[in-house]
Design a protein around this motif. Structure first.
Motif, PDB file in Angstrom:
ATOM      1  N   SER A 118      42.087  30.450  41.032  1.00  0.00           N
ATOM      2  CA  SER A 118      41.244  31.419  41.723  1.00  0.00           C
ATOM      3  C   SER A 118      39.778  30.999  41.639  1.00  0.00           C
ATOM      4  O   SER A 118      39.293  30.615  40.562  1.00  0.00           O
ATOM      5  CB  SER A 118      41.421  32.808  41.100  1.00  0.00           C
ATOM      6  N   TYR A 146      38.009  33.857  39.584  1.00  0.00           N
ATOM      7  CA  TYR A 146      38.507  34.154  38.248  1.00  0.00           C
ATOM      8  C   TYR A 146      39.672  33.211  37.940  1.00  0.00           C
ATOM      9  O   TYR A 146      40.836  33.604  38.003  1.00  0.00           O
ATOM     10  CB  TYR A 146      38.960  35.614  38.191  1.00  0.00           C
ATOM     11  N   LYS A 197      43.513  33.859  36.358  1.00  0.00           N
ATOM     12  CA  LYS A 197      43.623  35.316  36.348  1.00  0.00           C
ATOM     13  C   LYS A 197      45.041  35.846  36.123  1.00  0.00           C
ATOM     14  O   LYS A 197      45.213  36.804  35.358  1.00  0.00           O
ATOM     15  CB  LYS A 197      43.032  35.872  37.653  1.00  0.00           C
ATOM     16  N   VAL A 202      45.832  36.366  32.443  1.00  0.00           N
ATOM     17  CA  VAL A 202      44.952  37.193  31.621  1.00  0.00           C
ATOM     18  C   VAL A 202      45.765  38.349  31.044  1.00  0.00           C
ATOM     19  O   VAL A 202      46.567  38.978  31.735  1.00  0.00           O
ATOM     20  CB  VAL A 202      43.772  37.735  32.457  1.00  0.00           C
ATOM     21  N   ASP A 237      47.206  40.755  41.514  1.00  0.00           N
ATOM     22  CA  ASP A 237      46.087  41.276  40.711  1.00  0.00           C
ATOM     23  C   ASP A 237      46.005  42.796  40.783  1.00  0.00           C
ATOM     24  O   ASP A 237      44.965  43.379  40.501  1.00  0.00           O
ATOM     25  CB  ASP A 237      44.757  40.664  41.168  1.00  0.00           C
ATOM     26  N   LEU A 291      42.208  43.729  39.665  1.00  0.00           N
ATOM     27  CA  LEU A 291      41.484  42.854  38.761  1.00  0.00           C
ATOM     28  C   LEU A 291      40.841  41.744  39.590  1.00  0.00           C
ATOM     29  O   LEU A 291      41.473  40.752  39.929  1.00  0.00           O
ATOM     30  CB  LEU A 291      42.426  42.266  37.703  1.00  0.00           C
ATOM     31  N   ASN A 292      39.582  41.954  39.936  1.00  0.00           N
ATOM     32  CA  ASN A 292      38.831  40.994  40.746  1.00  0.00           C
ATOM     33  C   ASN A 292      37.860  40.175  39.914  1.00  0.00           C
ATOM     34  O   ASN A 292      37.574  39.021  40.225  1.00  0.00           O
ATOM     35  CB  ASN A 292      38.050  41.723  41.845  1.00  0.00           C
ATOM     36  N   ASN A 293      37.310  40.792  38.867  1.00  0.00           N
ATOM     37  CA  ASN A 293      36.290  40.172  38.030  1.00  0.00           C
ATOM     38  C   ASN A 293      36.596  40.470  36.564  1.00  0.00           C
ATOM     39  O   ASN A 293      37.310  41.437  36.256  1.00  0.00           O
ATOM     40  CB  ASN A 293      34.901  40.744  38.370  1.00  0.00           C
ATOM     41  N   PRO A 294      36.053  39.669  35.635  1.00  0.00           N
ATOM     42  CA  PRO A 294      36.298  39.935  34.215  1.00  0.00           C
ATOM     43  C   PRO A 294      35.957  41.368  33.789  1.00  0.00           C
ATOM     44  O   PRO A 294      36.630  41.930  32.917  1.00  0.00           O
ATOM     45  CB  PRO A 294      35.394  38.911  33.508  1.00  0.00           C
TER      46      PRO A 294
END
Length: 267
Positions: free
Chosen positions: A17, A20, A23, A26, A109, A248-251
């Protein structure tokens, strides 16, 4: 006339990604304190849909394949040339011995996707053979709208919004917050696009033959290719029932999602 239709759920997941990397692997901690990977939580969300006849993880990466097979998922390997989840779905459906009537693309995600979102989507497809492509939208509550606006103001690419006609046909999808929100105290109705799609196999075949669209490239939103080629996308408004939906797009989204998992008692 009701068309029952065999439905399969595909969960596209890629390791590389841009925003991310890694991802899908995660880990997210649930209500019981147990950490599970994002791809596992997305798979568990898909398995909770009673109308789904089969669920597959789609990937081009052996790390994701190994992780998915370890928790019991069926995996279909797709090419590294697939530019988005819909192209990955088009490749995967061609590999199935028994072709489904409905293909659902549940983004890898989106582990907070409630089963009834997907059930409503499949229901619309089964009720009308004329619907070729459909996707859920959720009327934003104050918390979600605030997250969307904050992300854009702080330069993060967060959730997607949908603008549609009165009959539910999509006009446009954007990473910007549309329509314009000038005052959070008195905002317009904003619809959060839920990262799930359903297609007829023929729609996937058509999609795979089209080049990437200008708007699709600018927004980074695969569904715009259908609109750019004149194919209607039906928006299905779903009910949140108090559940906060977030991808979940960003940390920074890890903490947001874990908060919802704990609040909802999701292990």
């Amino acid at each position: 006339m009701t068309n029952p239709g065999r439905a399969v759920i595909f969960i596209p997941a890629r390791f590389a990604s841009t925003r991310y990397p890694g991802k899908p692997l995660v880990e997210l901690t649930g209500a019981s304190g147990v950490a599970k990977s994002l791809i596992r939580r997305s798979w568990e969300a898909a398995k909770a849909v009673p109308e789904a006849d089969d669920v597959y993880v789609l990937t081009d990466d052996d790390r994701i394949r190994e992780a998915a097979e370890a928790f019991g998922a069926e995996v279909i390997m797709t090419s590294t040339e697939a530019r988005n989840g819909t192209e990955r779905c088009a490749e995967a459906v061609a590999q199935l011995a028994e072709k489904p009537d409905i293909v659902v693309n549940l983004q890898g995600d989106a582990p907070l996707t409630p089963a009834w979102f997907v059930s409503d989507l499949i229901g619309v497809m089964r009720a009308s053979a004329h619907v070729q492509v459909a996707t859920p939208v959720l009327r934003c509550d104050a918390e979600t709208l605030a997250h969307l606006v904050t992300d854009r103001r702080e330069g993060r690419v967060g959730g997607t919004t949908a603008v549609m006609r009165s009959d539910g046909q999509a006009i446009y999808f954007s990473k910007e917050v549309l329509p314009y929100v000038g005052d959070l105290a008195n905002p317009p109705v904003v619809h959060h696009h839920v990262g799930v799609y359903s297609y007829r196999p023929d729609a996937l075949t058509q999609y795979g033959g089209w080049p990437e669209g200008t708007l699709e490239r600018a927004e980074g939103l695969e569904q715009l290719r259908f609109i750019e080629n004149g194919w209607p996308v039906t928006c299905v408004e779903v009910e949140g029932r108090g559940r906060v939906f977030w991808e979940l797009n960003n940390p920074v989204d890890v903490e947001r999602i874990e908060t919802v998992l704990k609040k909802e008692g999701i292990e």
